[in-house]
Design a protein around this motif. Structure first.
Motif, PDB file in Angstrom:
ATOM      1  N   LEU A  49      90.225 -19.341  51.429  1.00 18.70           N
ATOM      2  CA  LEU A  49      89.684 -17.507  50.884  1.00 18.70           C
ATOM      3  C   LEU A  49      90.026 -16.813  49.597  1.00 18.70           C
ATOM      4  N   VAL A  50      91.214 -17.576  49.902  1.00 18.77           N
ATOM      5  CA  VAL A  50      92.178 -16.077  48.563  1.00 18.77           C
ATOM      6  C   VAL A  50      91.302 -16.596  47.334  1.00 18.77           C
ATOM      7  N   ASN A  51      91.721 -17.709  46.932  1.00 21.75           N
ATOM      8  CA  ASN A  51      90.623 -18.356  45.964  1.00 21.75           C
ATOM      9  C   ASN A  51      89.335 -18.761  45.671  1.00 21.75           C
ATOM     10  N   ALA A  52      88.363 -18.416  46.409  1.00 22.17           N
ATOM     11  CA  ALA A  52      87.812 -18.001  45.978  1.00 22.17           C
ATOM     12  C   ALA A  52      87.219 -16.724  46.741  1.00 22.17           C
ATOM     13  N   GLN A  53      88.133 -15.772  47.070  1.00 24.22           N
ATOM     14  CA  GLN A  53      87.496 -14.601  46.600  1.00 24.22           C
ATOM     15  C   GLN A  53      87.896 -13.981  45.526  1.00 24.22           C
ATOM     16  N   ALA A  54      89.398 -14.685  45.002  1.00 25.71           N
ATOM     17  CA  ALA A  54      89.941 -14.220  44.240  1.00 25.71           C
ATOM     18  C   ALA A  54      88.189 -14.941  42.642  1.00 25.71           C
ATOM     19  N   GLU A  55      87.535 -15.859  42.865  1.00 23.16           N
ATOM     20  CA  GLU A  55      86.716 -15.887  41.954  1.00 23.16           C
ATOM     21  C   GLU A  55      85.702 -15.178  42.517  1.00 23.16           C
ATOM     22  N   GLN A  56      85.546 -14.965  42.914  1.00 23.33           N
ATOM     23  CA  GLN A  56      84.570 -13.621  43.376  1.00 23.33           C
ATOM     24  C   GLN A  56      83.983 -12.638  42.601  1.00 23.33           C
ATOM     25  N   ARG A  57      85.277 -12.318  42.935  1.00 18.72           N
ATOM     26  CA  ARG A  57      85.689 -11.139  42.166  1.00 18.72           C
ATOM     27  C   ARG A  57      85.545 -10.627  40.699  1.00 18.72           C
ATOM     28  N   THR A  58      86.015 -12.158  39.819  1.00 21.04           N
ATOM     29  CA  THR A  58      86.045 -12.270  38.295  1.00 21.04           C
ATOM     30  C   THR A  58      84.592 -12.456  38.594  1.00 21.04           C
ATOM     31  N   LEU A  59      83.807 -13.416  38.988  1.00 20.62           N
ATOM     32  CA  LEU A  59      82.730 -13.277  38.540  1.00 20.62           C
ATOM     33  C   LEU A  59      81.179 -12.340  38.534  1.00 20.62           C
ATOM     34  N   ALA A  60      82.133 -11.108  40.319  1.00 19.52           N
ATOM     35  CA  ALA A  60      81.208  -9.817  39.856  1.00 19.52           C
ATOM     36  C   ALA A  60      81.596  -9.304  39.169  1.00 19.52           C
ATOM     37  N   GLN A  61      82.937  -9.342  38.012  1.00 20.00           N
ATOM     38  CA  GLN A  61      83.022  -7.924  36.920  1.00 20.00           C
ATOM     39  C   GLN A  61      82.225  -9.100  35.678  1.00 20.00           C
ATOM     40  N   TYR A  62      82.414  -9.704  35.609  1.00 18.51           N
ATOM     41  CA  TYR A  62      81.339 -10.960  34.225  1.00 18.51           C
ATOM     42  C   TYR A  62      80.547  -9.899  35.003  1.00 18.51           C
ATOM     43  N   ARG A  63      79.334 -10.927  35.634  1.00 20.20           N
ATOM     44  CA  ARG A  63      78.072  -9.742  35.667  1.00 20.20           C
ATOM     45  C   ARG A  63      77.786  -8.351  35.758  1.00 20.20           C
ATOM     46  N   SER A  64      78.415  -8.218  36.307  1.00 20.56           N
ATOM     47  CA  SER A  64      78.867  -5.932  35.913  1.00 20.56           C
ATOM     48  C   SER A  64      79.299  -6.025  34.441  1.00 20.56           C
ATOM     49  N   ASN A  65      79.604  -6.459  33.551  1.00 18.17           N
ATOM     50  CA  ASN A  65      79.737  -6.779  32.124  1.00 18.17           C
ATOM     51  C   ASN A  65      78.493  -7.042  31.998  1.00 18.17           C
ATOM     52  N   ALA A  66      77.491  -7.949  32.373  1.00 18.24           N
ATOM     53  CA  ALA A  66      76.576  -8.812  32.019  1.00 18.24           C
ATOM     54  C   ALA A  66      74.814  -7.861  31.432  1.00 18.24           C
ATOM     55  N   ASP A  67      75.452  -7.245  33.141  1.00 25.24           N
ATOM     56  CA  ASP A  67      74.499  -5.757  33.369  1.00 25.24           C
ATOM     57  C   ASP A  67      74.532  -5.467  32.251  1.00 25.24           C
ATOM     58  N   ALA A  68      75.674  -4.204  31.943  1.00 27.25           N
ATOM     59  CA  ALA A  68      76.005  -3.432  30.862  1.00 27.25           C
ATOM     60  C   ALA A  68      75.564  -3.857  29.524  1.00 27.25           C
ATOM     61  N   ALA A  69      76.059  -4.638  29.197  1.00 25.62           N
ATOM     62  CA  ALA A  69      75.828  -5.476  28.422  1.00 25.62           C
ATOM     63  C   ALA A  69      73.660  -6.114  27.839  1.00 25.62           C
ATOM     64  N   VAL A 240      70.079 -15.531  31.005  1.00 28.44           N
ATOM     65  CA  VAL A 240      70.692 -16.657  31.222  1.00 28.44           C
ATOM     66  C   VAL A 240      71.771 -17.273  32.209  1.00 28.44           C
ATOM     67  N   GLY A 241      72.593 -16.370  31.531  1.00 28.88           N
ATOM     68  CA  GLY A 241      73.808 -16.724  32.181  1.00 28.88           C
ATOM     69  C   GLY A 241      74.122 -15.178  33.630  1.00 28.88           C
ATOM     70  N   GLN A 242      73.522 -13.903  33.777  1.00 31.37           N
ATOM     71  CA  GLN A 242      72.987 -13.527  34.728  1.00 31.37           C
ATOM     72  C   GLN A 242      72.652 -14.883  35.955  1.00 31.37           C
ATOM     73  N   ALA A 243      71.408 -15.474  36.196  1.00 28.99           N
ATOM     74  CA  ALA A 243      71.313 -16.192  36.717  1.00 28.99           C
ATOM     75  C   ALA A 243      72.347 -17.151  37.561  1.00 28.99           C
ATOM     76  N   GLN A 244      73.069 -18.231  36.223  1.00 31.00           N
ATOM     77  CA  GLN A 244      73.587 -18.977  36.490  1.00 31.00           C
ATOM     78  C   GLN A 244      75.091 -18.499  37.792  1.00 31.00           C
ATOM     79  N   GLN A 245      75.389 -17.087  37.021  1.00 34.12           N
ATOM     80  CA  GLN A 245      76.356 -16.716  37.118  1.00 34.12           C
ATOM     81  C   GLN A 245      76.306 -16.098  39.440  1.00 34.12           C
ATOM     82  N   GLN A 246      74.807 -15.260  39.481  1.00 30.24           N
ATOM     83  CA  GLN A 246      74.501 -15.320  40.525  1.00 30.24           C
ATOM     84  C   GLN A 246      74.653 -16.652  41.513  1.00 30.24           C
TER      85      GLN A 246
END
Length: 297
Positions: A49-69, A240-246
Motif C-alpha cells: 500500500l505504501v509503495n502504491a500510494q507513493a506512485e499514486q502521488r507521483t502520478l497525480a503530480q505528473y497529471r497536474s503538470n500535464a494539465d498546466a502544460a 496521450v500522456g494524460q490518458a496513459q497516466q489516468q
C-alpha cells in the motif's frame, strides 16, 4: 486438580481476550470499510500500500503538470493563431496596396494596418496565470517593447525575452515544452516590424515599398504556420500522456482498494462467528470459575 482447573481458567481468559480483540478489530473494519489501517494489521499488504500510494502521488503530480502544460500550450496556440489571422489580413492589404490607385485608398489601408499593429502588440504580450507566454523563461516582464513616434503610433518593436523555453515534466523521463521557441518569439518581433514597414509604405503611397515588404511577411507567415503545427503536436502528446497516466492511476486505485478495503459480507459473517465464540467462551469461563471456587471451599 486445583492447578489443572486454574490453568484451564487462565487459558479460557486468554481466549476471551483474543476473541474480544478480534471482535473489536472486525467491528472497526466494518465501520471504516478498511481492512488495513496500520502495519500490524497486515505488514506485507501495508508495504504494498505504501509503495502504491507513493506512485499514486507521483502520478497525480505528473497529471497536474500535464494539465498546466496543456493550458499553456492552448494559450500559446490561441495567441499564435490570432497573430496568424493578422498576418493573413496584412498580406491582403499588401496585395491591395501594391495595386491601389490613389493616395486615399492607401491611406485607408495604412489606418487599418495601424490597428493591426496595435493588436499584434497586445497579442505579443499575452499572459497566462500572470506569466508572459512569448518571453521564453522570462515570464515576469513583457517580452515585447515598443517605440512610439510623436503621434503615438508604434514605430519599432523589439524582443525583450530570453532564449530559454519553459520545460514541464509530464512523466518519468518525459518533459514537454508548451510555450513557443525563442525563434518563434523573435520571429513575432520581426513580423511586427514588417507590419510597421507595410503601414509606413502604405501611408507614403509607395507601391514599390509595399511590394518589397511582402517577402518578409510571407516568411513570418511560414514561421507562424510551423509553430502552430508544433503546438498541435505538443497538445496531442500531452493528451496521450494524460490518458496513459489516468489509466495507470485507475489501476493503482484498484490495487489499493484490493489491498485495503474490507470484504463487507465475509467480515460480517466472521464478526458473527467471533461473537458467538466469545459468548461461548464467556459461558465456559463462568462455569470454570464457579467450579474453582467450590473446589477451594
Amino acid at each position: 486438580m486445583r492447578i489443572s482447573t486454574a490453568n484451564t481458567a487462565e487459558n479460557v481468559l486468554a481466549q476471551l481476550q483474543r476473541l474480544s480483540q478480534q471482535q473489536a478489530q472486525l467491528q472497526q473494519q466494518i465501520s471504516t470499510g478498511q481492512r488495513v489501517t496500520k502495519p500490524g494489521d497486515d505488514p506485507a499488504a501495508m508495504g504494498r500500500l505504501v509503495n502504491a500510494q507513493a506512485e499514486q502521488r507521483t502520478l497525480a503530480q505528473y497529471r497536474s503538470n500535464a494539465d498546466a502544460a496543456l493550458e499553456y500550450s492552448r494559450t500559446s496556440y490561441a495567441g499564435l493563431d490570432n497573430i496568424k489571422t493578422l498576418s493573413d489580413r496584412a498580406s491582403e492589404l499588401a496585395v491591395l496596396g501594391a495595386g491601389a490607385n490613389g493616395a486615399q485608398a492607401m491611406q485607408a489601408y495604412a489606418a487599418e494596418m495601424n490597428q493591426l499593429i496595435e493588436q499584434a502588440a497586445t497579442l505579443g504580450n499575452t499572459r497566462f496565470r500572470n506569466d508572459y507566454v512569448f518571453g521564453g523563461t522570462a515570464v515576469d516582464s513583457p517580452p515585447f517593447t515598443f517605440t512610439r513616434d510623436p503621434s503615438g503610433e508604434i514605430s519599432a518593436a523589439a524582443y525583450a525575452g530570453d532564449t530559454g523555453r519553459l520545460r514541464v515534466p509530464i512523466a518519468e523521463g518525459a518533459t514537454i515544452e508548451p510555450t513557443p521557441s525563442a525563434a518563434t518569439n523573435v520571429g513575432i518581433a520581426d513580423f511586427m516590424n514588417g507590419l510597421i514597414q507595410l503601414r509606413d509604405a502604405l501611408a507614403a503611397g509607395d507601391g514599390a515599398a509595399v511590394q518589397a515588404v511582402r517577402p518578409s511577411l510571407e516568411a513570418s507567415e511560414d514561421l507562424l504556420v510551423s509553430s502552430l503545427s508544433e503546438h498541435g503536436a505538443i497538445q496531442l502528446r500531452i493528451e496521450v500522456g494524460q490518458a496513459q497516466q489516468q489509466a495507470r492511476i485507475d489501476e493503482i486505485e484498484r490495487q489499493i482498494s484490493a489491498e485495503a478495503d474490507v470484504d463487507l459480507p465475509s467480515t460480517i459473517v466472521r464478526l458473527s462467528q467471533t461473537t458467538q465464540a466469545y459468548e461461548a467462551a464467556l459461558s465456559s469461563a463462568a462455569s470454570l470459575l464457579r467450579m474453582s471456587l467450590l473446589d477451594s471451599i
